[in-house]
Design a protein around this motif. Structure first.
Motif, short mmCIF file in Angstrom:
data_model
loop_
_atom_site.label_atom_id
_atom_site.label_comp_id
_atom_site.label_asym_id
_atom_site.label_seq_id
_atom_site.Cartn_x
_atom_site.Cartn_y
_atom_site.Cartn_z
N LEU A 241 -7.25 9.40 -15.79
CA LEU A 241 -6.36 8.41 -16.39
C LEU A 241 -6.34 7.14 -15.53
CD1 LEU A 241 -3.38 10.75 -17.33
CD2 LEU A 241 -5.24 9.99 -18.81
N ASP A 242 -6.05 6.03 -16.18
CA ASP A 242 -6.02 4.74 -15.50
C ASP A 242 -4.79 4.63 -14.59
OD1 ASP A 242 -6.67 2.18 -14.77
OD2 ASP A 242 -6.27 1.27 -16.72
N GLN A 243 -4.86 3.75 -13.61
CA GLN A 243 -3.77 3.34 -12.73
C GLN A 243 -3.32 4.41 -11.74
OE1 GLN A 243 -0.75 1.78 -15.46
NE2 GLN A 243 -1.60 -0.27 -15.18
N LEU A 244 -4.07 5.50 -11.63
CA LEU A 244 -3.71 6.52 -10.65
C LEU A 244 -4.32 6.23 -9.28
CD1 LEU A 244 -4.01 9.77 -12.79
CD2 LEU A 244 -2.03 8.29 -12.42
N ILE A 245 -5.43 5.53 -9.27
CA ILE A 245 -6.06 5.08 -8.03
C ILE A 245 -6.06 3.55 -8.05
CG2 ILE A 245 -8.18 5.03 -6.67
CD1 ILE A 245 -6.84 7.74 -6.64
N ASP A 246 -5.56 2.94 -6.99
CA ASP A 246 -5.52 1.48 -6.90
C ASP A 246 -6.92 0.96 -6.59
OD1 ASP A 246 -4.95 -1.16 -6.61
OD2 ASP A 246 -3.81 -0.94 -4.74
N THR A 247 -7.63 0.56 -7.63
CA THR A 247 -9.01 0.07 -7.43
C THR A 247 -9.02 -1.43 -7.10
OG1 THR A 247 -9.21 -0.28 -9.82
CG2 THR A 247 -10.02 1.81 -8.94
N THR A 252 -14.80 0.18 -2.91
CA THR A 252 -15.83 1.14 -3.29
C THR A 252 -15.72 1.59 -4.75
OG1 THR A 252 -15.84 1.95 -1.01
CG2 THR A 252 -16.94 3.32 -2.65
N LEU A 253 -14.48 1.70 -5.25
CA LEU A 253 -14.27 2.33 -6.55
C LEU A 253 -13.82 1.33 -7.61
CD1 LEU A 253 -12.35 5.56 -5.45
CD2 LEU A 253 -14.78 5.35 -5.99
N GLN A 254 -14.12 1.66 -8.87
CA GLN A 254 -13.58 0.92 -10.00
C GLN A 254 -13.38 1.87 -11.17
OE1 GLN A 254 -16.85 -1.92 -10.72
NE2 GLN A 254 -16.95 -1.12 -12.81
N PHE A 255 -12.46 1.48 -12.07
CA PHE A 255 -12.16 2.27 -13.26
C PHE A 255 -12.65 1.51 -14.48
CE2 PHE A 255 -9.50 3.26 -16.92
CZ PHE A 255 -9.45 4.64 -16.90
N VAL A 256 -13.32 2.23 -15.41
CA VAL A 256 -13.79 1.65 -16.66
C VAL A 256 -13.27 2.51 -17.80
CG1 VAL A 256 -15.78 0.92 -18.02
CG2 VAL A 256 -15.87 0.77 -15.53
N PRO A 257 -12.55 1.92 -18.79
CA PRO A 257 -11.96 2.71 -19.87
C PRO A 257 -12.98 3.17 -20.90
CG PRO A 257 -11.56 0.39 -20.24
CD PRO A 257 -12.22 0.49 -18.89
N PHE A 258 -12.60 4.19 -21.67
CA PHE A 258 -13.43 4.70 -22.75
C PHE A 258 -13.40 3.76 -23.96
CE2 PHE A 258 -12.70 9.43 -21.52
CZ PHE A 258 -13.72 9.36 -20.59
N ALA A 259 -14.50 3.78 -24.71
CA ALA A 259 -14.57 3.14 -26.03
C ALA A 259 -15.36 4.08 -26.95
CB ALA A 259 -15.25 1.78 -25.95
N PRO A 260 -14.79 4.49 -28.09
CA PRO A 260 -13.47 4.10 -28.56
C PRO A 260 -12.36 4.58 -27.63
CG PRO A 260 -14.31 5.94 -29.84
CD PRO A 260 -15.45 5.48 -28.99
N PRO A 261 -11.21 3.87 -27.62
CA PRO A 261 -10.15 4.21 -26.66
C PRO A 261 -9.66 5.64 -26.85
CG PRO A 261 -9.73 2.10 -27.71
CD PRO A 261 -10.86 2.73 -28.47
#
Length: 293
Positions: A241-247, A252-261
């Motif tokens: 899930l998003d916003q659980l790790i402060d990227t 080093t890390l980044q978050f990319v959301p799913f599509a379709p959401p």
């Protein structure tokens, strides 16, 4: 089994010595030995192996130790919640929760409640839905915060006004890092770290259009912090899930959301027909008030 004897048993298990446990309990050694022997006779099992230097728990002893701690935790919390004056609300509220930014709703409720009733204490337990549900069923928690999908048929619950967003936690130098969104085809045959929560598999499989197990699963996790370290070390991509790790502050890390959401609703639940303590009732009242104002 008597509560008093369970306390004796835990003391001996912790001290691994009858003499040391007797001293801490202010009992004579023969008295404590007799109580333990009667407990073993009552349960028709051997709880200890009495060695030359220390006592060793048997398999039955380890099982009883775990259950005795759970029983006494429930007894102590119940006594504490009922022993105070009714003029002001006292007591403890135990709540289990998964990792979600939506916990801010609960935190704000706690803050408002404690400002009016400073003698209420909150206990938080972090775990996935399986962990929280087990402790809720045993009476070790008053409330559980669940991220959908989860089976709530056995609970009363309130849907919270928050949705979590699914996506992938990855290294910034990974092949998928330049994408704005991640589609199912992007992670075919990619090494994945996935939640141990069994029911999540169905939701992710529905989004993928195939069983999640068709991907190489290199690790499972129940809380994301340690999984993020594995991702940093190049083990694979973590579905989370998003916003659980402060990227934003992580190089080093980044978050990319799913599509379709793919989004998940948030609920707070408690056992049906369960008599809540005055503190628990006050918490629910404050939560409902906050959601309607």
């Amino acid at each position: 089994m008597e509560i008093r004897v369970l306390r004796y048993f835990i003391a001996v298990a912790n001290e691994r010595s009858i003499s040391k446990a007797a001293e801490s309990l202010h009992l004579t050694q023969p008295t404590l030995s007799r109580q333990l022997k009667e407990l073993e006779e009552q349960l028709e099992t051997t709880l200890f192996i009495r060695g030359n230097r220390e006592i060793i728990l048997t398999e039955s002893g380890h099982y009883l130790l775990q259950k005795a701690k759970e029983i006494l935790a429930l007894v102590d919390r119940t006594e504490h919640n009922l022993s105070k004056s009714s003029e002001d609300i006292h007591g403890e509220i135990a709540i289990g929760c998964g990792e979600t930014e939506g916990m801010r709703i609960i935190a704000k409720t706690f803050y408002r409640l404690q400002s009016r009733h400073p003698n209420i204490t909150f206990h938080l337990y972090s775990g996935n839905a399986d962990d929280v549900s087990e402790r809720l069923e045993k009476g070790l928690l008053d409330f559980g915060v669940f991220i959908d999908p989860t089976d709530k048929n056995q609970y009363d619950f309130i849907k919270l006004p928050y949705q979590d967003r699914w996506g992938i936690l990855m290294r910034r130098d990974s092949p998928l890092a330049n994408k704005d969104t991640i589609q199912p085809s992007d992670i075919v045959d990619q090494p994945l770290l996935v939640s141990r929560q069994s029911i999540v598999d169905n939701q992710l499989s529905g989004w993928l259009g195939r069983s999640i197990n068709q991907n190489p699963i290199v690790a499972t996790y129940n809380l994301i912090f340690n999984a993020a370290i594995m991702v940093e070390e190049g083990l694979g991509y973590a579905l989370c899930l998003d916003q659980l790790i402060d990227t934003s502050s992580n190089q080093t890390l980044q978050f990319v959301p799913f599509a379709p959401p793919l989004k998940a609703n948030l609920n707070i639940a408690w056992k049906k027909n369960q008599g809540l303590s005055p503190a628990g009732q006050a918490f629910l009242q404050e939560l409902r008030h906050g959601l309607t104002t």
